[in-house]
Design an enzyme around this catalytic site. Structure first.
Site, PDB file in Angstrom:
ATOM      1  N   SER A 210       0.849  -1.189   0.000  1.00  0.00           N
ATOM      2  CA  SER A 210       0.000   0.000   0.000  1.00  0.00           C
ATOM      3  C   SER A 210       0.880   1.232   0.000  1.00  0.00           C
ATOM      4  O   SER A 210       1.738   1.395   0.878  1.00  0.00           O
ATOM      5  CB  SER A 210      -0.908  -0.011   1.236  1.00  0.00           C
ATOM      6  OG  SER A 210      -1.724   1.150   1.259  1.00  0.00           O
TER       7      SER A 210
ATOM      8  N   LYS B 226     -10.622  -6.799   7.289  1.00  0.00           N
ATOM      9  CA  LYS B 226      -9.656  -6.377   8.304  1.00  0.00           C
ATOM     10  C   LYS B 226     -10.124  -6.905   9.653  1.00  0.00           C
ATOM     11  O   LYS B 226     -11.262  -6.660  10.062  1.00  0.00           O
ATOM     12  CB  LYS B 226      -9.533  -4.849   8.352  1.00  0.00           C
ATOM     13  CG  LYS B 226      -8.872  -4.245   7.126  1.00  0.00           C
ATOM     14  CD  LYS B 226      -8.809  -2.727   7.229  1.00  0.00           C
ATOM     15  CE  LYS B 226      -8.094  -2.131   6.016  1.00  0.00           C
ATOM     16  NZ  LYS B 226      -8.169  -0.650   6.009  1.00  0.00           N
TER      17      LYS B 226
ATOM     18  N   LYS C 139      -1.086  -1.042  -4.442  1.00  0.00           N
ATOM     19  CA  LYS C 139      -2.253  -0.222  -4.088  1.00  0.00           C
ATOM     20  C   LYS C 139      -1.804   1.226  -3.924  1.00  0.00           C
ATOM     21  O   LYS C 139      -0.848   1.510  -3.208  1.00  0.00           O
ATOM     22  CB  LYS C 139      -2.900  -0.717  -2.791  1.00  0.00           C
ATOM     23  CG  LYS C 139      -4.086   0.140  -2.367  1.00  0.00           C
ATOM     24  CD  LYS C 139      -4.928  -0.533  -1.298  1.00  0.00           C
ATOM     25  CE  LYS C 139      -4.395  -0.304   0.096  1.00  0.00           C
ATOM     26  NZ  LYS C 139      -5.354  -0.784   1.116  1.00  0.00           N
TER      27      LYS C 139
ATOM     28  N   GLU D 247     -11.035   0.811  -4.107  1.00  0.00           N
ATOM     29  CA  GLU D 247     -11.439   0.475  -2.745  1.00  0.00           C
ATOM     30  C   GLU D 247     -12.116   1.664  -2.068  1.00  0.00           C
ATOM     31  O   GLU D 247     -11.581   2.775  -2.058  1.00  0.00           O
ATOM     32  CB  GLU D 247     -10.200   0.045  -1.943  1.00  0.00           C
ATOM     33  CG  GLU D 247     -10.514  -0.416  -0.529  1.00  0.00           C
ATOM     34  CD  GLU D 247      -9.264  -0.829   0.219  1.00  0.00           C
ATOM     35  OE1 GLU D 247      -9.388  -1.240   1.377  1.00  0.00           O
ATOM     36  OE2 GLU D 247      -8.151  -0.735  -0.356  1.00  0.00           O
TER      37      GLU D 247
ATOM     38  N   LYS E 140      -3.004   5.114  -2.933  1.00  0.00           N
ATOM     39  CA  LYS E 140      -4.007   5.966  -2.299  1.00  0.00           C
ATOM     40  C   LYS E 140      -4.336   7.136  -3.225  1.00  0.00           C
ATOM     41  O   LYS E 140      -3.440   7.741  -3.834  1.00  0.00           O
ATOM     42  CB  LYS E 140      -3.489   6.506  -0.963  1.00  0.00           C
ATOM     43  CG  LYS E 140      -3.172   5.432   0.071  1.00  0.00           C
ATOM     44  CD  LYS E 140      -4.431   4.845   0.687  1.00  0.00           C
ATOM     45  CE  LYS E 140      -4.091   3.899   1.825  1.00  0.00           C
ATOM     46  NZ  LYS E 140      -5.289   3.376   2.512  1.00  0.00           N
TER      47      LYS E 140
ATOM     48  N   GLY F  31      -4.678  -3.867   5.604  1.00  0.00           N
ATOM     49  CA  GLY F  31      -3.753  -3.527   6.670  1.00  0.00           C
ATOM     50  C   GLY F  31      -4.117  -2.227   7.355  1.00  0.00           C
ATOM     51  O   GLY F  31      -4.784  -1.359   6.777  1.00  0.00           O
TER      52      GLY F  31
ATOM     53  N   ASP G 273     -14.477  -1.580   2.124  1.00  0.00           N
ATOM     54  CA  ASP G 273     -13.598  -1.666   3.285  1.00  0.00           C
ATOM     55  C   ASP G 273     -14.351  -1.118   4.491  1.00  0.00           C
ATOM     56  O   ASP G 273     -14.987  -1.862   5.234  1.00  0.00           O
ATOM     57  CB  ASP G 273     -12.314  -0.868   2.991  1.00  0.00           C
ATOM     58  CG  ASP G 273     -11.360  -0.766   4.180  1.00  0.00           C
ATOM     59  OD1 ASP G 273     -11.641  -1.353   5.239  1.00  0.00           O
ATOM     60  OD2 ASP G 273     -10.320  -0.093   4.056  1.00  0.00           O
TER      61      ASP G 273
ATOM     62  N   ASP H 214      -7.117   3.164  -3.833  1.00  0.00           N
ATOM     63  CA  ASP H 214      -7.824   3.197  -2.547  1.00  0.00           C
ATOM     64  C   ASP H 214      -8.171   4.644  -2.231  1.00  0.00           C
ATOM     65  O   ASP H 214      -7.289   5.488  -2.071  1.00  0.00           O
ATOM     66  CB  ASP H 214      -6.947   2.604  -1.442  1.00  0.00           C
ATOM     67  CG  ASP H 214      -7.657   2.555  -0.092  1.00  0.00           C
ATOM     68  OD1 ASP H 214      -8.868   2.845  -0.041  1.00  0.00           O
ATOM     69  OD2 ASP H 214      -6.998   2.217   0.909  1.00  0.00           O
TER      70      ASP H 214
END
Length: 372
Positions: free
Chosen positions: A137, A264, A163, A215, A165, A292, A240, A190
């Site tokens: 990530s 998660k 991934k 996400e 952000k 995570g 998520d 994400d």
């Protein structure tokens, strides 16, 4: 299982290797709790709270976790006899939400149980994989060039999925440049709830980038608008923050709100509920992966164990310890080889606790006897 004799709460503070930025904030270090459950034979089970110091991700914080654990969860445990870690989930159900506090205690109990049985935690929860695929990530960077350099290092290190952000203004153009540079990598975005349906035209542009998924693009508590969005775009939506339970999972799938779910442990209240969500998704052909929360070694070890369940078909966020921490609290630290982590086969979480590091990072601690 043998009774718990005492529970220790350790508050730790650990420095990140580099600042980690998402759409809701930047982290330089992290405070969290390590929970130690001890039995009469000296076995110790370890759990980790994953809440942040501020209620950015959800309503929980480090301070509220301490309050809930000490004033409600531990007293509830004192009043019952546990035969199995799965007894913890229904015991805690009378307390609304506070899933991260619950997961920290339940995780320590699962680890203790596995050590009492002399089996790996992965085996205790029904996992079978000996290796797991992992991704990485990457937070929001200052420049696109900095992001591309970070992606390049991650690809060279062999991570199976990248991934990235995103947030409004740091999305389509940035991802397009990354895709142009790396046309063949498995890449996802994400958003951490940074968008609304007013951004639907922007989100539709992501369809041209061959992303694995986007996400949680919309509100943290939404499954209605996500269904509208999923109908409008080809890119699979992954939920998520919206998924806190098996019931949330069932409703989201029935509404068509997503094609993928990120599980998660802390967000859903522990390994028991995580397993139930995994089983339901597997039965309904919904891909899952393990997300995570900037975990230290104990939380990372629990994520590894969960990912050994057969329905985890996509690489998770359980990257190497050294990617995030200057020093971790387990020995050996989590390492990645060719995009995979070898699942430890020792009892419980399978990693030894580095007691010197644990003491070094501990800023507060309290031991509570379960016999009074």
């Amino acid at each position: 299982m043998k009774p718990i004799q005492s529970i220790k709460l350790r508050k730790l503070e650990m420095a990140l290797v580099a600042p980690f930025t998402t759409s809701f904030g930047t982290f330089h270090d992290k405070q969290f709790y390590i929970i130690e459950t001890k039995d009469e034979d000296g076995n110790i089970g370890y759990g980790e709270s994953v809440a942040f110091s501020s209620p950015w991700y959800n309503e929980e914080t480090v301070k509220t976790n301490e309050h809930i654990i000490k004033d409600f969860l531990i007293p509830a445990l004192k009043q019952t006899t546990l035969n199995h870690p799965e007894d913890v989930h229904p015991l805690f159900e009378k307390f609304r939400r506070n899933h991260m506090a619950k997961a920290a205690i339940e995780g320590a109990i699962w680890d203790l149980y596995a050590k009492q049985e002399n089996i790996p935690l992965a085996t205790a929860i029904g996992g079978t994989a000996s290796k797991i695929d992992v991704g990485v990530s990457i937070g929001i960077k200052n420049t696109t060039d900095e992001l591309i350099d970070t992606v390049r290092r991650s690809v060279e290190q062999g991570y199976k999925r990248i991934k990235i952000k995103i947030k409004p203004g740091w999305d389509v153009d940035v991802l397009t440049k990354v895709r142009d540079e790396f046309p063949d990598i498995d890449m996802m975005a994400d958003a951490n709830s940074a968008y609304t349906l007013d951004h639907i035209d922007t989100l539709k542009q992501l369809d041209d980038l061959n992303l694995m998924m986007i996400e949680q693009p919309l509100a943290h508590d939404d499954i209605i608008d996500h269904a509208t969005l999923q109908k409008a775009i080809q890119t699979p939506v992954c939920l998520d923050e919206s998924i806190h339970s098996l019931e949330d999972t069932r409703k989201a799938i029935e509404l068509g709100s997503c094609q993928i779910i990120n599980i998660k442990i802390g967000r859903v209240g522990g390994l028991t509920e995580a397993k139930r969500i995994h089983d339901y998704c597997q039965a309904h052909n919904i891909d899952v992966w393990c997300g995570g929360m900037l975990e230290a070694g104990v939380g990372r070890a629990h994520n590894i164990a969960l990912t050994t369940l057969s329905g985890f078909t996509l690489p998770g966020d359980t990257a190497a310890s050294s990617l995030y921490w200057k020093q971790d609290i387990i020995n050996p630290e989590v390492t990645v080889q060719d995009g995979t982590i070898t699942v430890p086969n020792g009892p419980g979480i399978g990693f030894e606790i580095d007691q010197d590091a644990l003491e070094q990072f501990t800023v507060e601690q309290e031991t509570i006897s379960m016999n009074n």
